[in-house]
Design a protein around this motif. Structure first.
Motif, PDB file in Angstrom:
ATOM      1  N   CYS A   1       0.848  -1.187   0.000  1.00 22.19           N
ATOM      2  CA  CYS A   1       0.000   0.000   0.000  1.00 22.19           C
ATOM      3  C   CYS A   1       0.887   1.241   0.000  1.00 22.19           C
ATOM      4  O   CYS A   1       1.755   1.383   0.870  1.00 22.19           O
ATOM      5  CB  CYS A   1      -0.914   0.011   1.212  1.00 22.19           C
TER       6      CYS A   1
ATOM      7  N   GLY B   1       1.007   3.533   3.113  1.00 26.68           N
ATOM      8  CA  GLY B   1       1.533   2.921   4.334  1.00 26.68           C
ATOM      9  C   GLY B   1       2.453   3.799   5.153  1.00 26.68           C
ATOM     10  O   GLY B   1       2.661   3.538   6.342  1.00 26.68           O
TER      11      GLY B   1
ATOM     12  N   CYS C   1      -2.418   6.558   8.567  1.00 30.53           N
ATOM     13  CA  CYS C   1      -3.143   5.288   8.736  1.00 30.53           C
ATOM     14  C   CYS C   1      -2.197   4.091   8.740  1.00 30.53           C
ATOM     15  O   CYS C   1      -2.516   3.040   9.291  1.00 30.53           O
ATOM     16  CB  CYS C   1      -4.232   5.133   7.680  1.00 30.53           C
TER      17      CYS C   1
ATOM     18  N   TRP D   1       6.644  -1.520   5.533  1.00 29.85           N
ATOM     19  CA  TRP D   1       5.284  -1.202   5.099  1.00 29.85           C
ATOM     20  C   TRP D   1       5.252   0.196   4.475  1.00 29.85           C
ATOM     21  O   TRP D   1       5.807   1.147   5.013  1.00 29.85           O
ATOM     22  CB  TRP D   1       4.329  -1.286   6.286  1.00 29.85           C
TER      23      TRP D   1
ATOM     24  N   ALA E   1      -6.414  -5.710   2.319  1.00 24.92           N
ATOM     25  CA  ALA E   1      -4.968  -5.661   2.586  1.00 24.92           C
ATOM     26  C   ALA E   1      -4.248  -4.599   1.766  1.00 24.92           C
ATOM     27  O   ALA E   1      -3.023  -4.630   1.644  1.00 24.92           O
ATOM     28  CB  ALA E   1      -4.345  -7.033   2.315  1.00 24.92           C
ATOM     29  N   THR E   2      -5.015  -3.691   1.197  1.00 27.04           N
ATOM     30  CA  THR E   2      -4.432  -2.570   0.454  1.00 27.04           C
ATOM     31  C   THR E   2      -5.505  -1.516   0.351  1.00 27.04           C
ATOM     32  O   THR E   2      -6.619  -1.706   0.840  1.00 27.04           O
ATOM     33  CB  THR E   2      -3.979  -3.005  -0.958  1.00 27.04           C
ATOM     34  N   ASP E   3      -5.176  -0.384  -0.273  1.00 32.78           N
ATOM     35  CA  ASP E   3      -6.238   0.578  -0.595  1.00 32.78           C
ATOM     36  C   ASP E   3      -6.497   0.476  -2.100  1.00 32.78           C
ATOM     37  O   ASP E   3      -5.551   0.544  -2.894  1.00 32.78           O
ATOM     38  CB  ASP E   3      -5.822   2.013  -0.224  1.00 32.78           C
TER      39      ASP E   3
ATOM     40  N   HIS F   1      -9.276   4.855   2.106  1.00 37.60           N
ATOM     41  CA  HIS F   1      -8.855   6.055   2.832  1.00 37.60           C
ATOM     42  C   HIS F   1      -8.734   7.241   1.878  1.00 37.60           C
ATOM     43  O   HIS F   1      -8.262   8.308   2.279  1.00 37.60           O
ATOM     44  CB  HIS F   1      -7.475   5.835   3.466  1.00 37.60           C
TER      45      HIS F   1
HETATM   46  S1  SF4 Z   1      -4.786   2.710   3.326  1.00 40.62           S
HETATM   47 FE1  SF4 Z   1      -5.459   0.886   4.441  1.00 40.62          FE
HETATM   48  S2  SF4 Z   1      -4.069  -0.756   3.786  1.00 40.62           S
HETATM   49 FE2  SF4 Z   1      -3.108   1.208   3.244  1.00 40.62          FE
HETATM   50  S3  SF4 Z   1      -1.780   1.685   4.966  1.00 40.62           S
HETATM   51 FE3  SF4 Z   1      -3.737   2.728   5.319  1.00 40.62          FE
HETATM   52  S4  SF4 Z   1      -4.897   1.293   6.582  1.00 40.62           S
HETATM   53 FE4  SF4 Z   1      -3.233   0.120   5.664  1.00 40.62          FE
END
Ligand code: SF4
Length: 275
Positions: free
Chosen positions: A32, A35, A39, A57, A91-93, A125
């Motif tokens: 992502c 990351g 968030c 990450w 597990a991603t955006d 997000h």
């Molecule tokens: S957008 Fe979602 S998947 Fe990407 S870092 Fe933020 S919380 Fe994690």
């Protein structure tokens, strides 16, 4: 940061808490690019070593270039097993800035228009989702936008990838177009002015879901998140916010503004009360 890869499959049968939400998840990207923003600090995906393979990450984004064609190849088989509800993404955006050039999520949505799932939950997000309004209107869609608080910043932590104001505006655009929209306060960040904040959320969202890192990060007591800077940061602006009592307090406020339309905890994401 962006690489394009050919994935072997795209529809994943749900496991864990997601089982109570949707039958499948779909991740158009691996990793992502949000990351390294706010968030990402408490993002539970960063703890998946199989996925990160040791990479920090937020340092990698792999776009699954064949995601749309894989969806069309797999949806028929999955539908023969029963109704298909899809969570995009777990597990991603699905709407990183790179989506503007790759169009991978767009290709998935276009494929879905040809063979729709029974339900699509879009979780993001990013305000980029509002540029996909016309496509989403052609699908049985519910749009979840993460807005953890009325605060954009926490001391010592990075800025958000997309401001609270922009995400509120995206929700308003989608809702006015006729889509069901849900604000996800997950994981909950201390709210500066709870009553006015929930009142403002009503302009952009049909419902809200509140979730705390304790019980919401895949461990029962928030162990994964406790190794990050997140708990100390929220305690510094609101003493007690790292305990579940703070969630219960905010749920009480939320229920005054969204009666019958408040989901709580991981199971709240199913939003079965939203009919
Ligand atoms: S957008 Fe979602 S998947 Fe990407 S870092 Fe933020 S919380 Fe994690």
């Amino acid at each position: 940061m962006l690489t394009l890869v050919e994935a072997r499959s795209i529809l994943t049968r749900s496991s864990g808490y997601l089982k109570s939400v949707c039958s499948h998840s779909l991740n158009p990207y691996r990793g992502c690019s949000l990351g390294r923003s706010l968030c990402g600090v408490a993002c539970y995906v960063q703890h998946n070593r199989f996925l990160t393979q040791g990479r920090p990450w937020g340092s990698f984004l792999e776009g699954k270039s064949n995601a749309g064609s894989l969806y069309l190849a797999e949806i028929g088989r999955e539908r023969r097993r029963g109704p298909v509800s899809i969570f995009m993404s777990s597990a991603t955006d699905p709407f990183p800035p790179q989506e503007r050039t790759t169009g991978i999520t767009r290709s998935v949505l276009e494929a879905m228009v040809h063979q729709p799932p029974d339900l699509l939950i879009v979780q993001t997000h990013s305000d980029l989702v509002s540029e996909y309004t016309q496509l989403l209107l052609q699908l049985p869609t519910r749009v979840h936008i993460s807005i953890e608080s009325d605060r954009d910043r926490l001391p010592g932590l990075p800025a958000p990838a997309c401001s609270v104001a922009k995400r509120m505006e995206a929700g308003r655009t989608l809702r006015r177009a006729g889509l069901m929209t849900v604000a996800c306060l997950s994981p909950l960040i201390p709210i500066r002015e709870p009553e006015p904040f929930f009142e403002r959320l009503k302009e952009s969202f049909d419902a809200v879901i509140l979730d705390h890192f304790v019980g919401g990060d895949g461990t029962s007591n928030g162990t994964r998140t406790r190794v990050t800077a997140f708990p100390a940061a929220i305690e510094s602006v609101q003493p007690g916010a790292s305990r579940l009592e703070y969630l219960h307090q905010m749920v009480g406020v939320a229920r005054r503004h969204f009666p019958g339309r408040v989901g709580v905890g991981p199971e709240g994401f199913a939003a079965r009360w939203l009919k």
